[in-house]
Design an enzyme around this catalytic site. Sequence first.
Site, PDB file in Angstrom:
ATOM      1  N   CYS A   8       0.862  -1.189   0.000  1.00 53.65           N
ATOM      2  CA  CYS A   8       0.000   0.000   0.000  1.00 53.65           C
ATOM      3  C   CYS A   8       0.895   1.236   0.000  1.00 53.65           C
ATOM      4  O   CYS A   8       2.067   1.152  -0.387  1.00 53.65           O
ATOM      5  CB  CYS A   8      -0.976  -0.019   1.177  1.00 53.65           C
ATOM      6  SG  CYS A   8      -0.205   0.052   2.808  1.00 53.65           S
ATOM      7  N   ASN A  11       2.234   1.514   4.387  1.00 50.85           N
ATOM      8  CA  ASN A  11       2.550   0.250   5.078  1.00 50.85           C
ATOM      9  C   ASN A  11       2.241   0.328   6.577  1.00 50.85           C
ATOM     10  O   ASN A  11       2.908  -0.297   7.393  1.00 50.85           O
ATOM     11  CB  ASN A  11       4.015  -0.165   4.846  1.00 50.85           C
ATOM     12  CG  ASN A  11       4.332  -1.606   5.244  1.00 50.85           C
ATOM     13  OD1 ASN A  11       5.452  -1.915   5.638  1.00 50.85           O
ATOM     14  ND2 ASN A  11       3.369  -2.497   5.161  1.00 50.85           N
ATOM     15  N   CYS A  13      -1.461   0.830   7.379  1.00 50.85           N
ATOM     16  CA  CYS A  13      -2.906   0.551   7.508  1.00 50.85           C
ATOM     17  C   CYS A  13      -3.312  -0.689   6.705  1.00 50.85           C
ATOM     18  O   CYS A  13      -3.559  -1.750   7.267  1.00 50.85           O
ATOM     19  CB  CYS A  13      -3.742   1.751   7.050  1.00 50.85           C
ATOM     20  SG  CYS A  13      -3.486   3.250   8.022  1.00 50.85           S
ATOM     21  N   ARG A  14      -3.388  -0.554   5.380  1.00 54.90           N
ATOM     22  CA  ARG A  14      -3.993  -1.622   4.576  1.00 54.90           C
ATOM     23  C   ARG A  14      -3.094  -2.830   4.378  1.00 54.90           C
ATOM     24  O   ARG A  14      -3.545  -3.974   4.540  1.00 54.90           O
ATOM     25  CB  ARG A  14      -4.422  -1.058   3.211  1.00 54.90           C
ATOM     26  CG  ARG A  14      -5.564  -0.066   3.318  1.00 54.90           C
ATOM     27  CD  ARG A  14      -5.725   0.719   2.043  1.00 54.90           C
ATOM     28  NE  ARG A  14      -4.585   1.608   1.802  1.00 54.90           N
ATOM     29  CZ  ARG A  14      -4.398   2.324   0.712  1.00 54.90           C
ATOM     30  NH1 ARG A  14      -5.278   2.234  -0.271  1.00 54.90           N
ATOM     31  NH2 ARG A  14      -3.349   3.114   0.604  1.00 54.90           N
ATOM     32  N   SER A  15      -1.827  -2.621   3.992  1.00 57.16           N
ATOM     33  CA  SER A  15      -1.010  -3.810   3.679  1.00 57.16           C
ATOM     34  C   SER A  15      -0.609  -4.613   4.926  1.00 57.16           C
ATOM     35  O   SER A  15      -0.580  -5.847   4.857  1.00 57.16           O
ATOM     36  CB  SER A  15       0.205  -3.459   2.802  1.00 57.16           C
ATOM     37  OG  SER A  15       1.072  -2.569   3.436  1.00 57.16           O
ATOM     38  N   ASP A 125      -8.379   3.906   1.152  1.00 58.61           N
ATOM     39  CA  ASP A 125      -7.373   4.328   2.131  1.00 58.61           C
ATOM     40  C   ASP A 125      -8.085   4.848   3.381  1.00 58.61           C
ATOM     41  O   ASP A 125      -8.819   5.834   3.319  1.00 58.61           O
ATOM     42  CB  ASP A 125      -6.522   5.438   1.496  1.00 58.61           C
ATOM     43  CG  ASP A 125      -5.385   5.865   2.395  1.00 58.61           C
ATOM     44  OD1 ASP A 125      -5.373   5.466   3.580  1.00 58.61           O
ATOM     45  OD2 ASP A 125      -4.510   6.593   1.914  1.00 58.61           O
TER      46      ASP A 125
HETATM   47  P1  4NP Z   1      -1.852   2.823   4.052  1.00 52.76           P
HETATM   48  O1  4NP Z   1      -2.498   4.185   4.617  1.00 52.76           O
HETATM   49  O2  4NP Z   1      -1.310   3.149   2.682  1.00 52.76           O
HETATM   50  O3  4NP Z   1      -3.010   1.905   4.006  1.00 52.76           O
HETATM   51  O4  4NP Z   1      -0.791   2.430   5.041  1.00 52.76           O
HETATM   52  C1  4NP Z   1      -1.799   5.402   4.649  1.00 52.76           C
HETATM   53  C2  4NP Z   1      -0.980   5.666   5.710  1.00 52.76           C
HETATM   54  C3  4NP Z   1      -0.318   6.887   5.767  1.00 52.76           C
HETATM   55  C4  4NP Z   1      -0.484   7.808   4.750  1.00 52.76           C
HETATM   56  C5  4NP Z   1      -1.309   7.528   3.681  1.00 52.76           C
HETATM   57  C6  4NP Z   1      -1.970   6.314   3.631  1.00 52.76           C
HETATM   58  N1  4NP Z   1       0.168   9.052   4.820  1.00 52.76           N
HETATM   59  O5  4NP Z   1      -0.077   9.915   3.948  1.00 52.76           O
HETATM   60  O6  4NP Z   1       0.973   9.279   5.734  1.00 52.76           O
END
Ligand code: 4NP
Length: 157
Positions: A8, A11, A13-15, A125
């Site tokens: 993702c 790294n 939240c989703r992955s 997201d």
């Molecule tokens: P992820 O979520 O891609 O599912 O881990 C996010 C975590 C942090 C950010 C964006 C998406 N960020 O912009 O910091």
Amino acid sequence: MVNVLFVCLGNICRSPTAEGVFRKIVKKHGMSDMISIDSAGTGNWHLGNPPDQRAIEAASKRSIDISHLRARRFSSSDFLKFDYILTMDRQNLKSLRRDCPVSFDGHLGLLLDFLGENNFYDVPDPYYSDEHAFEIVLDLVFEAAENLFKHILNHHI
Ligand code: 4NP
């Protein structure tokens, strides 16, 4: 050994959620020695950090512990190590496709392609959203991960 990587943006939240869910499914079927699982992000804002607290709590409600995971950035060497590189959305898929060497002979695609007949491409997201968004992530990831597991069993094991 089949090597699976979930990717993702952050790294956190989703992955890592997908890593924890898929690990649970693989373990339930006694296949942990046959399938290796990891996750990474295309961004570098959270390197070395544990998953988002909301992701940890949502996973924990489904008896999945992801608190020990630490964020890392996707590396071009991952194309050498992994057979399945599955992104959580089209934006991250586009980033990886740009860097994917022609010699890569694994599967690079969307996790939600394993959802079956559906109109979903992206795991939304949840980072700027609320706890409910993390439940949606888990619901989507669980269903796709079950199908991914069956696919790997049918094609590789
Ligand atoms: P992820 O979520 O891609 O599912 O881990 C996010 C975590 C942090 C950010 C964006 C998406 N960020 O912009 O910091």
